[in-house]
Each structure stands twice: as C-alpha cells, then as structure tokens.
Scaffold this active site. Structure first.
Site, PDB file in Angstrom:
ATOM      1  N   LYS A 119       0.832  -1.225   0.000  1.00  0.00           N
ATOM      2  CA  LYS A 119       0.000   0.000   0.000  1.00  0.00           C
ATOM      3  C   LYS A 119       0.855   1.260   0.000  1.00  0.00           C
ATOM      4  CE  LYS A 119       0.105  -1.437   4.528  1.00  0.00           C
ATOM      5  NZ  LYS A 119      -0.445  -2.480   5.376  1.00  0.00           N
ATOM      6  N   GLY A 148      -6.916  -6.185   2.870  1.00  0.00           N
ATOM      7  CA  GLY A 148      -6.521  -7.603   2.971  1.00  0.00           C
ATOM      8  C   GLY A 148      -7.330  -8.470   2.026  1.00  0.00           C
ATOM      9  N   GLY A 201       0.196 -10.189  18.449  1.00  0.00           N
ATOM     10  CA  GLY A 201       0.762 -10.157  17.098  1.00  0.00           C
ATOM     11  C   GLY A 201      -0.070  -9.372  16.105  1.00  0.00           C
ATOM     12  N   GLU A 204       2.238  -4.175  15.218  1.00  0.00           N
ATOM     13  CA  GLU A 204       3.674  -4.389  15.085  1.00  0.00           C
ATOM     14  C   GLU A 204       4.418  -3.789  16.273  1.00  0.00           C
ATOM     15  OE1 GLU A 204       4.962  -3.211  11.209  1.00  0.00           O
ATOM     16  OE2 GLU A 204       3.101  -3.980  10.359  1.00  0.00           O
ATOM     17  N   ASP A 215      -1.334   4.089   7.830  1.00  0.00           N
ATOM     18  CA  ASP A 215      -1.785   2.917   7.073  1.00  0.00           C
ATOM     19  C   ASP A 215      -3.153   3.202   6.431  1.00  0.00           C
ATOM     20  OD1 ASP A 215      -1.422  -0.163   6.707  1.00  0.00           O
ATOM     21  OD2 ASP A 215      -3.431   0.020   7.565  1.00  0.00           O
ATOM     22  N   LYS A 219      -4.284   3.591   2.363  1.00  0.00           N
ATOM     23  CA  LYS A 219      -5.350   2.760   1.778  1.00  0.00           C
ATOM     24  C   LYS A 219      -6.485   3.609   1.206  1.00  0.00           C
ATOM     25  CE  LYS A 219      -4.268  -1.194   4.744  1.00  0.00           C
ATOM     26  NZ  LYS A 219      -4.530  -1.829   6.061  1.00  0.00           N
ATOM     27  N   GLY A 317      -3.584 -10.515   7.644  1.00  0.00           N
ATOM     28  CA  GLY A 317      -3.286 -11.920   7.926  1.00  0.00           C
ATOM     29  C   GLY A 317      -2.880 -12.631   6.644  1.00  0.00           C
TER      30      GLY A 317
HETATM   31  P1  NAP Z   1       6.781  -9.572   6.489  1.00  0.00           P
HETATM   32  O1  NAP Z   1       6.091 -10.685   7.167  1.00  0.00           O
HETATM   33  O2  NAP Z   1       7.633  -8.666   7.279  1.00  0.00           O
HETATM   34  O3  NAP Z   1       7.649 -10.215   5.287  1.00  0.00           O
HETATM   35  C1  NAP Z   1       8.500  -9.426   4.504  1.00  0.00           C
HETATM   36  C2  NAP Z   1       9.311 -10.335   3.589  1.00  0.00           C
HETATM   37  O4  NAP Z   1      10.100  -9.505   2.766  1.00  0.00           O
HETATM   38  C3  NAP Z   1      10.248 -11.277   4.323  1.00  0.00           C
HETATM   39  O5  NAP Z   1      10.295 -12.520   3.681  1.00  0.00           O
HETATM   40  C4  NAP Z   1      11.598 -10.584   4.215  1.00  0.00           C
HETATM   41  O6  NAP Z   1      12.707 -11.453   4.103  1.00  0.00           O
HETATM   42  C5  NAP Z   1      11.468  -9.880   2.893  1.00  0.00           C
HETATM   43  N1  NAP Z   1      12.307  -8.697   2.881  1.00  0.00           N
HETATM   44  C6  NAP Z   1      12.299  -7.676   3.760  1.00  0.00           C
HETATM   45  N2  NAP Z   1      13.241  -6.766   3.440  1.00  0.00           N
HETATM   46  C7  NAP Z   1      13.852  -7.247   2.342  1.00  0.00           C
HETATM   47  C8  NAP Z   1      14.921  -6.781   1.537  1.00  0.00           C
HETATM   48  N3  NAP Z   1      15.568  -5.636   1.819  1.00  0.00           N
HETATM   49  N4  NAP Z   1      15.279  -7.523   0.474  1.00  0.00           N
HETATM   50  C9  NAP Z   1      14.652  -8.672   0.195  1.00  0.00           C
HETATM   51  N5  NAP Z   1      13.646  -9.191   0.923  1.00  0.00           N
HETATM   52  C10 NAP Z   1      13.263  -8.470   1.982  1.00  0.00           C
HETATM   53  O7  NAP Z   1       5.730  -8.631   5.726  1.00  0.00           O
HETATM   54  P2  NAP Z   1       4.225  -8.971   5.336  1.00  0.00           P
HETATM   55  O8  NAP Z   1       3.357  -8.754   6.532  1.00  0.00           O
HETATM   56  O9  NAP Z   1       4.167 -10.267   4.620  1.00  0.00           O
HETATM   57  O10 NAP Z   1       3.895  -7.754   4.344  1.00  0.00           O
HETATM   58  C11 NAP Z   1       4.338  -7.767   3.001  1.00  0.00           C
HETATM   59  C12 NAP Z   1       3.540  -6.731   2.215  1.00  0.00           C
HETATM   60  O11 NAP Z   1       2.153  -7.054   2.267  1.00  0.00           O
HETATM   61  C13 NAP Z   1       3.623  -5.296   2.767  1.00  0.00           C
HETATM   62  O12 NAP Z   1       3.561  -4.403   1.682  1.00  0.00           O
HETATM   63  C14 NAP Z   1       2.362  -5.164   3.606  1.00  0.00           C
HETATM   64  O13 NAP Z   1       1.926  -3.840   3.739  1.00  0.00           O
HETATM   65  C15 NAP Z   1       1.398  -5.956   2.753  1.00  0.00           C
HETATM   66  N6  NAP Z   1       0.234  -6.463   3.474  1.00  0.00           N
HETATM   67  C16 NAP Z   1       0.419  -7.173   4.616  1.00  0.00           C
HETATM   68  C17 NAP Z   1      -0.702  -7.665   5.270  1.00  0.00           C
HETATM   69  C18 NAP Z   1      -0.548  -8.489   6.516  1.00  0.00           C
HETATM   70  O14 NAP Z   1      -1.579  -8.887   7.082  1.00  0.00           O
HETATM   71  N7  NAP Z   1       0.661  -8.802   6.967  1.00  0.00           N
HETATM   72  C19 NAP Z   1      -1.978  -7.429   4.748  1.00  0.00           C
HETATM   73  C20 NAP Z   1      -2.119  -6.693   3.570  1.00  0.00           C
HETATM   74  C21 NAP Z   1      -0.993  -6.219   2.928  1.00  0.00           C
HETATM   75  P3  NAP Z   1      13.184 -12.430   5.298  1.00  0.00           P
HETATM   76  O15 NAP Z   1      12.128 -13.500   5.356  1.00  0.00           O
HETATM   77  O16 NAP Z   1      14.483 -12.916   4.862  1.00  0.00           O
HETATM   78  O17 NAP Z   1      13.202 -11.583   6.541  1.00  0.00           O
HETATM   79  N1  HSE Z   2      -1.160  -3.281   9.853  1.00  0.00           N
HETATM   80  C1  HSE Z   2      -2.287  -3.474   8.984  1.00  0.00           C
HETATM   81  C2  HSE Z   2      -3.561  -3.513   9.810  1.00  0.00           C
HETATM   82  C3  HSE Z   2      -2.087  -4.758   8.210  1.00  0.00           C
HETATM   83  O1  HSE Z   2      -3.507  -3.540  11.061  1.00  0.00           O
HETATM   84  O2  HSE Z   2      -4.657  -3.467   9.231  1.00  0.00           O
HETATM   85  C4  HSE Z   2      -2.886  -4.845   6.949  1.00  0.00           C
HETATM   86  O3  HSE Z   2      -2.564  -3.878   5.998  1.00  0.00           O
END
Ligand code: NAP
Ligand code: HSE
Length: 444
Positions: A119, A148, A201, A204, A215, A219, A317
């Site tokens: 985003k 999500g 969890g 963050e 955030d 969005k 998630g």
């Molecule tokens: P995350 O759990 O922190 O995972 C990030 C991944 O990216 C990890 O595998 C990490 O590698 C890799 N990474 C981080 N820095 C890097 C770098 N410099 N070079 C190469 N790889 C790198 O993040 P996430 O929660 O999956 O979120 C990913 C994206 O999805 C974000 O844009 C977030 O806003 C979006 N998103 C997340 C959610 C959610 O619920 N989490 C929902 C909607 C959208 P390592 O494994 O080696 O550390």
């Molecule tokens: N940190 C975000 C939230 C994750 O709490 O909604 C999904 O973008």
C-alpha cells in the site's frame, strides 16, 4: 483426450497449457501465504486460468532462515529474479519503499507484469508505476494493498466504475479497529489494549503506522485514486490517529447514540474537488460501519446508481491477504493464457484537493470545566455567539470543583467550530478541551 475439467489431468494436457513462471519477492506473512495457496489450490487454479502456474524463484533477505518451501527456490538476489528473462510475473510481498520500489520498477521495465500487496508504494508511487505498466501493455495489480482479503480494488476498477461517488469511507486498519473495539466494549485504556494487541501479534513492535493513521491514509488514498480517476497526493490528505481517544469518549459516544471508529473518508464536492481525510469519527450506531469490530475491515460506498454498499471481511493476515494476491495472479494468468495485453488503470491528473475548513459535520466536544452553576450558560453563550448550535449535552462532576461537559453540535462548518472552541477555551470556567471528534451521518 484430456478432460480439462479434471484436476488430475494428464501431464501431456498440462504440457500444452502455457507456462506462467512466477518470481515471488518476500516470504513473510503474505509471501508464504501466497506460495501456500498457489501450491494447495494449484489444480483448480490451472483449470480456472488455462495456464500452468508455478513459483520458480523466491526472493528473501536472510538466506539462513528456515523456510517451509524447497530450499533451492530461495535467493537473496531479488534483482536477479526481476530481470530473469524466464520469469513472466513478479509478485512483490516485501513491503515499504526500499528495495520494493526499485524491484517493481525493474520488473516493469523488463516487461513483466507485477502483482503487489504494497500500500505504501502504491499510495506514493502508484501513478508512475501504472503509467509504466500501461506504456508496456502489461498488468500491475494491487488488490491486497487495501482491505486484505476484501475484494474492493478490482470491484471499484470494474463493476462499480460507472457510478459517480459522492462519498466512500472505510475502516481500513485492523490494529486500530481491534484497539477501539476493546476500549469501547471493555472500557479499557488505549495503552493497555495496544500492549495486548502487540502481544497477540496484531500490532507491530512499532505501531506508529497503524495508530497514527498512516496505514489508513495509504489505503483510502489508493481507493480514492481509483474512484476519482487521478492520484491523491498524500500531502493533501488530512490525517489524525487514535492516540488521543480516551475511554471516557466511548461512554459519551454511547449515551449520545454513537460508537467511535478510525475512518478513511473520500468525498467529491460539488465543484469537482476531492477531500480525503483520516480521523477518529463518531459513527451512529445505526450505520453499518458501527458493527464492524475487532480486526475486521470494511469499505462503505455510495454510488449514484447503485446506492449504498458495504464490503467487509478480514483486512489482514497471511491467508486472507493471499486470497487477494492470488486473485490478481489469476487475472494476469488468464490474460497471459489469452495472449491479451495488460489492463493497468488509466489516471487523469490529480483533482483539486478540498481542505477541512469547509467540511460540515456534527462535532462531539468534551470540556474539563469548573463545576459551578453559571458554567454551562457561559459556554453555551460562547458557542452561540459563534453560531455553533448545540444539539445534545451530557455532564458529570469529576471531583469537588471539576466537572466534565460533553456536547454534540448541530452540523457546523469546521472553521467556524474551531473559532468557537478557541473562544470557549479562553473562558475562566474552562480548564481545557479533553477531545473533539467529528461525527458522520447515516445517509438517506
Ligand atoms: P513480512 O512478514 O515482514 O515479510 C516481509 C518479507 O520480505 C520477508 O520474507 C523478508 O525477508 C522480505 N524482505 C524484507 N526486506 C527485504 C529486503 N531488503 N530484500 C529482500 N527481501 C526483503 O511482511 P508482510 O506482513 O508479509 O507484508 C508484506 C507486504 O504485504 C507489505 O507491503 C504489507 O503492507 C502488505 N500487506 C500485509 C498484510 C498483513 O496482514 N501482513 C496485509 C495486507 C498487505 P526475510 O524473510 O528474509 O526476513
Ligand atoms: N497493519 C495493517 C492492519 C495490516 O492492522 O490493518 C494490513 O494492511
């Protein structure tokens, strides 16, 4: 002859399907969820797309971490993936700007379609990236960047695109909604609920982006840019977070017939300008957004032909977000199988941005006052002198000399309310302003 409806099709039938080779960047919550969904549901996805999809490389940062996928897929050379000529589609699930932006730009420059969940990158650089994709006639999809698992980006781009949209708003941050729900239902203070959300969890370690409204700003800006056909500069978005909301505000909200939610709101004004804002809001209990609780997200939409709609579901998630990413992957795969060109969104220049001064809304205000007989009269007069009408009031004594008064105003222009409040604050019977929060209406 192979049966195309049979998931266990012969390998010769599979060999005839066009091969879509995917490079996945990131193997965290979203990347791993995406990989697992593509593996678990591969047979049906092949059937539905007519393409043979496979994740052939996964880019990560830390090569030493143990992973639930074959070791040989992983590499820390993320740029190597995006420029690899044998890879057709790049899925970006790293997040943030650096290195995600340069990787996505390089992928587009090399003619590869991109699916991203990012985003922040789309809110800050989406217009430029979409222009690049359009010029190359490739896809750039970003359903997972907002809400999500809730299908909203593609729905706004396609099915609802014929509507003019006076207003759209959403509960777009699961962490904040979890905190506000617990404060409302259990009367607990912000800091305590935030600490619990971190333990579980949801929030963050650094929750600034969630609780300070960044955030939600990313969005709602993305949604507004789709609906109003042009990029929304983030500097034009009014942003407030939830850190100033007190448990007592929920008690007053309740007796006044409201609850409190962190909303992203986008609206088009009569002069064609667009106002985008993020702030805590009094939401009438009768509004469908009022019952969206815990980590759930929702987008409420009013279109001139379709009327009111609300989409709700899990806004974060691994599994729900993977569902959105894989939906985009399927879109690209169908296009790929049909040898079609990309469908990146066209953008006009940004619309004029409307500020907050002319926003008209009811406003809740809580004052810390001297508990004396003439206090209420003097405050009402000061508001009245500035043409601010008071629609409802609650008061209580807090200790020997202190009292608290909560008002709900009639609809008022914001600049006028702020001027009135400055005058009220000068009264010697007023110790201070506890909080003030805009309300939204139930639309007819
Ligand atoms: P995350 O759990 O922190 O995972 C990030 C991944 O990216 C990890 O595998 C990490 O590698 C890799 N990474 C981080 N820095 C890097 C770098 N410099 N070079 C190469 N790889 C790198 O993040 P996430 O929660 O999956 O979120 C990913 C994206 O999805 C974000 O844009 C977030 O806003 C979006 N998103 C997340 C959610 C959610 O619920 N989490 C929902 C909607 C959208 P390592 O494994 O080696 O550390
Ligand atoms: N940190 C975000 C939230 C994750 O709490 O909604 C999904 O973008």
């Amino acid at each position: 002859m192979a049966n195309l409806l049979n998931p266990e099709r012969s390998s010769s039938a599979l060999n005839r399907l066009p091969q879509l080779r995917i490079g996945l960047l990131g193997f965290g919550t979203v990347g791993e969820g995406t990989y697992r969904m593509l593996e678990d549901n591969l047979a049906s996805i092949r059937r539905k797309t007519g393409a043979d999809l496979s994740v052939v490389r996964i880019g990560i940062r830390d090569e030493k971490k143990s992973r639930r996928a074959p070791r040989e897929l992983f590499t820390a050379d993320n740029m190597g993936i995006v420029i690899d000529p044998s890879i057709d589609l790049v899925v970006e699930a790293i997040g943030g700007i650096d290195p995600a932006l340069s990787l996505v730009e390089a992928a587009l420059d090399h003619g590869k379609s991109v699916v991203t969940a990012n985003k922040e990158m789309m809110a800050k650089h989406g217009a430029r990236l979409l222009e690049k994709a359009r010029a190359k006639q490739i896809d750039l999809h970003f359903e997972a960047a907002v809400g999500g698992g809730i299908p909203i980006v593609q729905v706004l781009k396609h099915q609802l695109a014929g509507n003019d949209v006076p207003m759209m708003m959403g509960i777009l941050n699961g962490t904040s909604n979890y905190i506000l729900t617990a404060m409302s239902q259990e009367g607990r203070p912000f800091d305590e609920v935030l600490a619990e959300a971190q333990l579980k969890g949801y929030a963050e370690a650094d929750p600034t982006n969630d609780v300070e409204g960044f955030d939600t700003m990313y969005k709602i800006s993305i949604l507004a840019s789709i609906v109003y056909g042009g990029p929304v500069p983030l500097e034009s978005v009014h942003r407030e977070g939830i850190t100033g909301v007190d448990a007592i505000d929920f008690e007053y909200a309740d007796v006044l017939g409201y609850t409190i939610k962190l909303l992203g709101v986008a609206e088009e004004l009569a002069d064609g300008s667009v106002r985008v804002r993020v702030h805590p809001a009094f939401v009438p209990k009768a509004h469908s957004l009022a019952s969206v609780n815990d980590v759930f997200n929702a987008v409420w939409f009013h279109g001139d032909f379709v009327g009111d709609l609300m989409f709700s579901g899990r806004g974060a998630g691994g599994d729900p977000t993977a569902s959105a990413v894989v939906g985009d992957v399927i879109d690209v795969a169908r296009n790929f199988a049909a040898k079609g060109t990309g469908s990146a969104l066209p953008f006009d220049p940004p619309r004029a941005a409307a500020g907050m001064d002319d926003l008209v809304s009811r406003i809740y205000v809580r004052l810390d006052v001297l508990d004396k007989p003439n206090t209420l009269g003097r405050i009402s007069t000061a508001f009245g002198d500035h043409n601010v009408g008071l629609a409802a009031m609650e008061m209580r004594t807090t200790d020997a000399n202190h009292g608290e008064i909560a008002f709900l105003t009639h609809p008022v222009r914001e600049a006028q309310f702020v001027a009135a409040l400055e005058a009220v604050e000068q009264l010697d019977v007023v110790y201070g302003v506890g909080n003030w929060i805009r309300a939204i209406e139930v639309t007819k």
